[in-house]
Design an enzyme around this catalytic site. Structure first.
Site, mmCIF file in Angstrom:
data_model
loop_
_atom_site.group_PDB
_atom_site.id
_atom_site.type_symbol
_atom_site.label_atom_id
_atom_site.label_comp_id
_atom_site.label_asym_id
_atom_site.label_seq_id
_atom_site.Cartn_x
_atom_site.Cartn_y
_atom_site.Cartn_z
ATOM 1 N N GLU A 16 6.615 6.141 -8.898
ATOM 2 C CA GLU A 16 5.154 5.987 -8.772
ATOM 3 C C GLU A 16 4.593 6.898 -7.687
ATOM 4 O O GLU A 16 3.497 7.450 -7.831
ATOM 5 C CB GLU A 16 4.800 4.532 -8.427
ATOM 6 C CG GLU A 16 5.092 3.532 -9.529
ATOM 7 C CD GLU A 16 4.701 2.115 -9.120
ATOM 8 O OE1 GLU A 16 3.609 1.906 -8.575
ATOM 9 O OE2 GLU A 16 5.507 1.184 -9.349
ATOM 10 N N ASN B 186 -5.499 3.065 -12.898
ATOM 11 C CA ASN B 186 -4.565 2.045 -12.414
ATOM 12 C C ASN B 186 -3.145 2.576 -12.562
ATOM 13 O O ASN B 186 -2.874 3.370 -13.465
ATOM 14 C CB ASN B 186 -4.717 0.768 -13.241
ATOM 15 C CG ASN B 186 -3.739 -0.315 -12.815
ATOM 16 O OD1 ASN B 186 -3.542 -0.560 -11.611
ATOM 17 N ND2 ASN B 186 -3.095 -0.971 -13.767
ATOM 18 N N HIS C 52 0.689 1.210 -13.257
ATOM 19 C CA HIS C 52 1.417 0.021 -13.722
ATOM 20 C C HIS C 52 2.909 0.346 -13.695
ATOM 21 O O HIS C 52 3.315 1.420 -14.143
ATOM 22 C CB HIS C 52 0.962 -0.339 -15.141
ATOM 23 C CG HIS C 52 1.583 -1.604 -15.634
ATOM 24 N ND1 HIS C 52 1.127 -2.850 -15.254
ATOM 25 C CD2 HIS C 52 2.644 -1.829 -16.438
ATOM 26 C CE1 HIS C 52 1.883 -3.777 -15.818
ATOM 27 N NE2 HIS C 52 2.818 -3.184 -16.537
ATOM 28 N N GLY D 62 0.792 -1.225 0.000
ATOM 29 C CA GLY D 62 0.000 0.000 0.000
ATOM 30 C C GLY D 62 0.824 1.275 0.000
ATOM 31 O O GLY D 62 0.335 2.332 0.402
ATOM 32 N N SER D 63 2.066 1.213 -0.497
ATOM 33 C CA SER D 63 2.878 2.441 -0.454
ATOM 34 C C SER D 63 2.303 3.508 -1.390
ATOM 35 O O SER D 63 2.398 4.702 -1.099
ATOM 36 C CB SER D 63 4.338 2.141 -0.783
ATOM 37 O OG SER D 63 4.497 1.787 -2.132
ATOM 38 N N ASN D 64 1.694 3.100 -2.499
ATOM 39 C CA ASN D 64 1.043 4.093 -3.375
ATOM 40 C C ASN D 64 -0.175 4.709 -2.692
ATOM 41 O O ASN D 64 -0.397 5.919 -2.788
ATOM 42 C CB ASN D 64 0.641 3.446 -4.707
ATOM 43 C CG ASN D 64 1.786 3.437 -5.698
ATOM 44 O OD1 ASN D 64 2.231 4.493 -6.145
ATOM 45 N ND2 ASN D 64 2.280 2.256 -6.024
ATOM 46 N N ASP E 48 -4.742 -3.494 -18.727
ATOM 47 C CA ASP E 48 -3.588 -2.608 -19.013
ATOM 48 C C ASP E 48 -3.660 -1.882 -20.354
ATOM 49 O O ASP E 48 -2.645 -1.424 -20.878
ATOM 50 C CB ASP E 48 -2.255 -3.395 -18.962
ATOM 51 C CG ASP E 48 -1.848 -3.773 -17.542
ATOM 52 O OD1 ASP E 48 -2.357 -3.151 -16.590
ATOM 53 O OD2 ASP E 48 -1.027 -4.687 -17.393
HETATM 54 C C1 GAR Z 1 3.439 -1.078 -7.499
HETATM 55 O O1 GAR Z 1 4.717 -1.114 -8.086
HETATM 56 C C2 GAR Z 1 2.362 -1.113 -8.578
HETATM 57 O O2 GAR Z 1 2.703 -0.391 -9.734
HETATM 58 C C3 GAR Z 1 2.318 -2.584 -8.881
HETATM 59 O O3 GAR Z 1 2.448 -3.218 -7.630
HETATM 60 C C4 GAR Z 1 3.177 -2.378 -6.723
HETATM 61 C C5 GAR Z 1 2.333 -2.159 -5.490
HETATM 62 O O4 GAR Z 1 3.027 -1.492 -4.491
HETATM 63 N N1 GAR Z 1 1.069 -2.914 -9.539
HETATM 64 C C6 GAR Z 1 0.953 -3.863 -10.455
HETATM 65 O O5 GAR Z 1 1.863 -4.589 -10.801
HETATM 66 C C7 GAR Z 1 -0.454 -4.009 -11.013
HETATM 67 N N2 GAR Z 1 -0.459 -4.740 -12.242
HETATM 68 P P1 GAR Z 1 2.268 -0.807 -3.244
HETATM 69 O O6 GAR Z 1 1.265 -1.819 -2.680
HETATM 70 O O7 GAR Z 1 3.364 -0.519 -2.279
HETATM 71 O O8 GAR Z 1 1.578 0.437 -3.746
#
Ligand code: GAR
Length: 196
Positions: A179, A107, A109, A12-14, A150
């Protein structure tokens, strides 16, 4: 205020970076729901800490995929969600849910779409594929979600270099830092476009 739901599966860092940027900028938006296919993960923990409502929902809880999809739509409608942000959500969103949020579901990616997207391209697999292909740059893409995985219209994209000696993990960390800037910027752009 624009009411936002974030869909997460992992750390969940995003989600956290979007949450912080909303707290710091006058975005006139609010994260009111965290939806996850996992009952316990970093994202759900963070939501609990911040007093954000959570929904744990998976296909397994229902007799059919359609019931699962309908339940998801109902939960989002009940919470009066305006915008859905997929932030590390590692499932394909049911078409019925996508259709309920036309041009209002984003989303992120971890690559420069349209390259390195599609089935099987998620998380660390993406970075392994980028390195294996000998790419000189990678990056992150925020795009609208449509029924094709995507493939929705790109809203914002930013590149980072792939450096000699990069492992998938090292590249993943560089892309993730990108990101954390990109997703809040993309949200700001979406909100500005919606208001104009
Ligand atoms: C992120 O790098 C995101 O872009 C990727 O998973 C990670 C989640 O990190 N998403 C995908 O690959 C979706 N197809 P987070 O949970 O720390 O945000």
């Amino acid at each position: 205020k624009t009411r936002i739901a974030v869909f997460c599966s992992g750390g969940g860092s995003n989600f956290k970076s979007i949450y912080r940027s909303i707290a710091e900028k006058p975005l006139n938006a609010e994260i009111v729901l965290c939806l996850s296919n996992r009952s316990q993960c970093g994202a759900m923990e963070f939501a609990h800490e911040q007093g954000i409502a959570t929904v744990h929902i998976t296909e397994k809880q229902f007799d059919s995929f359609d019931e699962f999809a309908d339940a998801m739509v109902t939960r989002l409608k009940d919470a009066q969600i305006d915008v859905v942000l997929l932030a590390g959500y590692m499932r394909k969103v049911p078409d019925a849910v996508v259709r309920a949020f036309p041009e209002r579901m984003l989303n992120i990616h971890p690559a420069l779409l349209p390259k390195f997207g599609g089935e099987g391209m998620y998380g660390i697999h993406v970075h392994s594929a980028v390195i294996a292909a000998g790419e000189k740059e990678s990056g992150a893409t925020v795009h609208f979600v449509n029924e094709e995985y995507d493939k929705g219209k790109i809203l914002l994209q930013r590149a980072v270099p792939v450096l000699q000696g990069d492992t998938p993990e090292i590249l993943a960390a560089r892309v993730l830092a990108c990101e954390h800037q990109l997703y809040p910027d993309a949200l700001e752009k979406l909100l500005a476009e919606q208001r104009s």
